[in-house]
Design a protein around this motif. Sequence first.
Motif, PDB file in Angstrom:
ATOM      1  N   UNK A 160       0.587   1.065 -13.318  1.00 58.59           N
ATOM      2  CA  UNK A 160       1.760   0.557 -12.589  1.00 58.59           C
ATOM      3  C   UNK A 160       1.998  -0.921 -12.934  1.00 58.59           C
ATOM      4  N   UNK A 161       2.509  -1.211 -14.138  1.00 60.08           N
ATOM      5  CA  UNK A 161       2.672  -2.622 -14.511  1.00 60.08           C
ATOM      6  C   UNK A 161       3.593  -3.398 -13.575  1.00 60.08           C
ATOM      7  N   UNK A 162       4.630  -2.754 -13.069  1.00 62.16           N
ATOM      8  CA  UNK A 162       5.557  -3.453 -12.161  1.00 62.16           C
ATOM      9  C   UNK A 162       4.854  -3.831 -10.866  1.00 62.16           C
ATOM     10  N   UNK A 163       3.914  -2.978 -10.430  1.00 62.90           N
ATOM     11  CA  UNK A 163       3.144  -3.281  -9.222  1.00 62.90           C
ATOM     12  C   UNK A 163       2.286  -4.529  -9.453  1.00 62.90           C
ATOM     13  N   UNK A 164       1.613  -4.570 -10.620  1.00 63.17           N
ATOM     14  CA  UNK A 164       0.775  -5.741 -10.927  1.00 63.17           C
ATOM     15  C   UNK A 164       1.630  -7.004 -11.001  1.00 63.17           C
ATOM     16  N   UNK A 165       2.807  -6.867 -11.611  1.00 62.98           N
ATOM     17  CA  UNK A 165       3.707  -8.024 -11.714  1.00 62.98           C
ATOM     18  C   UNK A 165       4.072  -8.528 -10.315  1.00 62.98           C
ATOM     19  N   UNK A 166       4.398  -7.588  -9.424  1.00 62.71           N
ATOM     20  CA  UNK A 166       4.788  -7.957  -8.063  1.00 62.71           C
ATOM     21  C   UNK A 166       3.651  -8.650  -7.315  1.00 62.71           C
ATOM     22  N   UNK A 167       2.451  -8.106  -7.435  1.00 68.33           N
ATOM     23  CA  UNK A 167       1.301  -8.713  -6.747  1.00 68.33           C
ATOM     24  C   UNK A 167       1.027 -10.102  -7.331  1.00 68.33           C
ATOM     25  N   UNK A 197     -10.190 -10.538  -2.265  1.00 72.03           N
ATOM     26  CA  UNK A 197      -9.410  -9.315  -2.137  1.00 72.03           C
ATOM     27  C   UNK A 197      -8.750  -9.214  -0.772  1.00 72.03           C
ATOM     28  N   UNK A 198      -7.575  -8.629  -0.776  1.00 73.20           N
ATOM     29  CA  UNK A 198      -6.874  -8.261   0.452  1.00 73.20           C
ATOM     30  C   UNK A 198      -7.156  -6.776   0.685  1.00 73.20           C
ATOM     31  N   UNK A 199      -7.898  -6.474   1.714  1.00 78.96           N
ATOM     32  CA  UNK A 199      -8.227  -5.095   2.098  1.00 78.96           C
ATOM     33  C   UNK A 199      -8.969  -4.304   1.024  1.00 78.96           C
ATOM     34  N   UNK A 200      -9.407  -4.957  -0.031  1.00 79.40           N
ATOM     35  CA  UNK A 200      -9.990  -4.165  -1.123  1.00 79.40           C
ATOM     36  C   UNK A 200      -8.960  -3.266  -1.775  1.00 79.40           C
ATOM     37  N   UNK A 201      -7.688  -3.626  -1.622  1.00 84.08           N
ATOM     38  CA  UNK A 201      -6.622  -2.856  -2.290  1.00 84.08           C
ATOM     39  C   UNK A 201      -6.172  -3.567  -3.553  1.00 84.08           C
ATOM     40  N   UNK A 202      -6.072  -4.877  -3.456  1.00 86.15           N
ATOM     41  CA  UNK A 202      -5.880  -5.619  -4.697  1.00 86.15           C
ATOM     42  C   UNK A 202      -6.831  -6.810  -4.722  1.00 86.15           C
ATOM     43  N   UNK A 209     -22.340 -21.760  -4.006  1.00 83.09           N
ATOM     44  CA  UNK A 209     -21.397 -20.651  -4.140  1.00 83.09           C
ATOM     45  C   UNK A 209     -21.436 -19.918  -2.811  1.00 83.09           C
ATOM     46  N   UNK A 210     -20.288 -19.493  -2.303  1.00 78.72           N
ATOM     47  CA  UNK A 210     -20.242 -18.888  -0.970  1.00 78.72           C
ATOM     48  C   UNK A 210     -19.522 -17.540  -1.002  1.00 78.72           C
ATOM     49  N   UNK A 211     -19.881 -16.694  -0.070  1.00 75.27           N
ATOM     50  CA  UNK A 211     -19.087 -15.478   0.166  1.00 75.27           C
ATOM     51  C   UNK A 211     -18.534 -15.594   1.581  1.00 75.27           C
ATOM     52  N   UNK A 212     -17.254 -15.334   1.742  1.00 78.79           N
ATOM     53  CA  UNK A 212     -16.656 -15.362   3.078  1.00 78.79           C
ATOM     54  C   UNK A 212     -15.896 -14.079   3.334  1.00 78.79           C
ATOM     55  N   UNK A 213     -15.826 -13.696   4.601  1.00 79.08           N
ATOM     56  CA  UNK A 213     -15.078 -12.473   4.941  1.00 79.08           C
ATOM     57  C   UNK A 213     -14.544 -12.628   6.349  1.00 79.08           C
ATOM     58  N   UNK A 214     -13.311 -12.223   6.542  1.00 79.90           N
ATOM     59  CA  UNK A 214     -12.745 -12.352   7.881  1.00 79.90           C
ATOM     60  C   UNK A 214     -11.817 -11.182   8.167  1.00 79.90           C
ATOM     61  N   UNK A 215     -11.434 -11.091   9.430  1.00 79.63           N
ATOM     62  CA  UNK A 215     -10.590  -9.983   9.847  1.00 79.63           C
ATOM     63  C   UNK A 215      -9.176 -10.147   9.295  1.00 79.63           C
ATOM     64  N   UNK A 216      -8.629  -9.070   8.782  1.00 78.56           N
ATOM     65  CA  UNK A 216      -7.227  -9.030   8.356  1.00 78.56           C
ATOM     66  C   UNK A 216      -6.740  -7.624   8.692  1.00 78.56           C
ATOM     67  N   UNK A 217      -6.067  -7.474   9.835  1.00 73.78           N
ATOM     68  CA  UNK A 217      -5.698  -6.127  10.275  1.00 73.78           C
ATOM     69  C   UNK A 217      -5.018  -5.325   9.168  1.00 73.78           C
ATOM     70  N   UNK A 218      -5.465  -4.093   9.011  1.00 74.91           N
ATOM     71  CA  UNK A 218      -4.972  -3.274   7.908  1.00 74.91           C
ATOM     72  C   UNK A 218      -3.590  -2.707   8.213  1.00 74.91           C
ATOM     73  N   UNK A 219      -2.676  -2.971   7.298  1.00 76.09           N
ATOM     74  CA  UNK A 219      -1.355  -2.354   7.387  1.00 76.09           C
ATOM     75  C   UNK A 219      -1.075  -1.808   5.998  1.00 76.09           C
ATOM     76  N   UNK A 220      -0.927  -0.493   5.867  1.00 76.93           N
ATOM     77  CA  UNK A 220      -0.695   0.069   4.532  1.00 76.93           C
ATOM     78  C   UNK A 220       0.551  -0.549   3.894  1.00 76.93           C
ATOM     79  N   UNK A 221       0.476  -0.798   2.606  1.00 74.30           N
ATOM     80  CA  UNK A 221       1.643  -1.317   1.878  1.00 74.30           C
ATOM     81  C   UNK A 221       2.267  -0.178   1.080  1.00 74.30           C
ATOM     82  N   UNK A 222       3.417  -0.432   0.476  1.00 71.53           N
ATOM     83  CA  UNK A 222       4.136   0.677  -0.162  1.00 71.53           C
ATOM     84  C   UNK A 222       3.312   1.335  -1.248  1.00 71.53           C
ATOM     85  N   UNK A 223       2.400   0.559  -1.874  1.00 71.44           N
ATOM     86  CA  UNK A 223       1.618   1.123  -2.973  1.00 71.44           C
ATOM     87  C   UNK A 223       0.280   1.689  -2.503  1.00 71.44           C
TER      88      UNK A 223
END
Length: 390
Positions: free
Chosen positions: A328-335, A291-296, A251-265
């Motif tokens: 925010x069910x519509x947000x979850x649906x979109x993600x 996770x993406x940015x720990x936002x979703x 089992x592995x844990x990986x993490x890499x850079x993903x420049x943060x850009x705020x999303x509408x939510x």
Amino acid sequence: MIHPVLPPACYTEQSWFDLEKKKIFGELWLLAGLKQQLQTEHSFITRNFSGVPVLIQNLGGEIRAFRNACAHRGMPLQIEDCGNRKLICPYHGWSYHNDGRLRGIPNEKIYNLCQSDQANIKLLAYAVEVIGNFVFVNLNTHPIPITEQFSTDLLRLLKEVSVHFAPEISYTTFTGNYNWKLNFENVLDWNHAQFVHRQTLAPLLKFESGGIFSAAAPDKSLLFVPGSPLADIRFSGDIQLSNPIHLQDISRIGRSSMPYAPRWFSPLLNAPVDPGAFFACNIFPNVNFGSIHGEHFYVQQFSPTAPDRIEYHSWVFTARLKPNIPPQPHLLWGIHHAEKRVIDEDRVLLDALQRALASAPHIGVMGDHEASLAAVGHWYIQHLDTRSAQ
Ligand code: FES
Ligand SMILES: [Fe+2]
């Protein structure tokens, strides 16, 4: 160069599948669901683990697991995939205590069961471990300690990250026409992202020369804080092919850079848990959590139903919403919609790979960066069978 360990038959033949059912899915801890699904008294999930029907239910505030079969005639106690219903058999109304002992039988006299017969009637219980919000079940009568299967780092991360999960989730299932191991190898195979997810995931990531993911800075993260054992984690192929391979190491844990850009939510959420980064946990045998940015967050599980077939389970949720923000069910649906697109990019290829393996004389060569995939093969052979892999 690394020589692949598993012959194509491991991905296509029933005999290997039967061995896996016993030695992997019958012995290891398996993800059953998330605590968000089991928040209220009597809420339940039903699962089918390689043919074994399992009921996971909140009973008296405790999460318990039983074979989903009534002690009378074997009727599933809960029929739906998930829901909220007391522990009563829908067929003839037998009811059970929280620990699975028989509680009552309607029209008791017609059965002619004496008191001692009734006292011995109970549901078959399975061991449960709840790590943060991740609910694991073990079907074995003598389960291994979960600490033998997962490293301290992985258990710590699952526990620490769960604190940030919003209670609302989106959950769906669908099927795939390929062997479950192809999916586990696929999530370990970080180098596929820039080819398969060229327009979806890859543009968000940062690469060094040679296609290696750039390391994420630890600052601002609420999880991978400097000084923590998790701080230095990154995607890599640096696993040593030791002999033997230890279960924890596949089992592995990986993490890499993903420049943060705020999303509408983003403004709806508490601060991002891990801005500037993408992390993923490849949890053997069949879970991918990231996770993406720990936002979703997403949880993916590829449960085998045949050598060339899986039942795919997919959960998506956000970090906690700010206190005054309603669900925010519509947000979850979109993600979830976007998430499914990435999953389908993999599924199309894995379906094709499975069909090709059906007639393949052997599997080709692997690069050094794929040592973690080879490690799974080594462990598989050493654990399942003494047969030669050739
Ligand atoms: S099968 Fe459950 S009460 Fe009869
Ligand atoms: Fe992928």
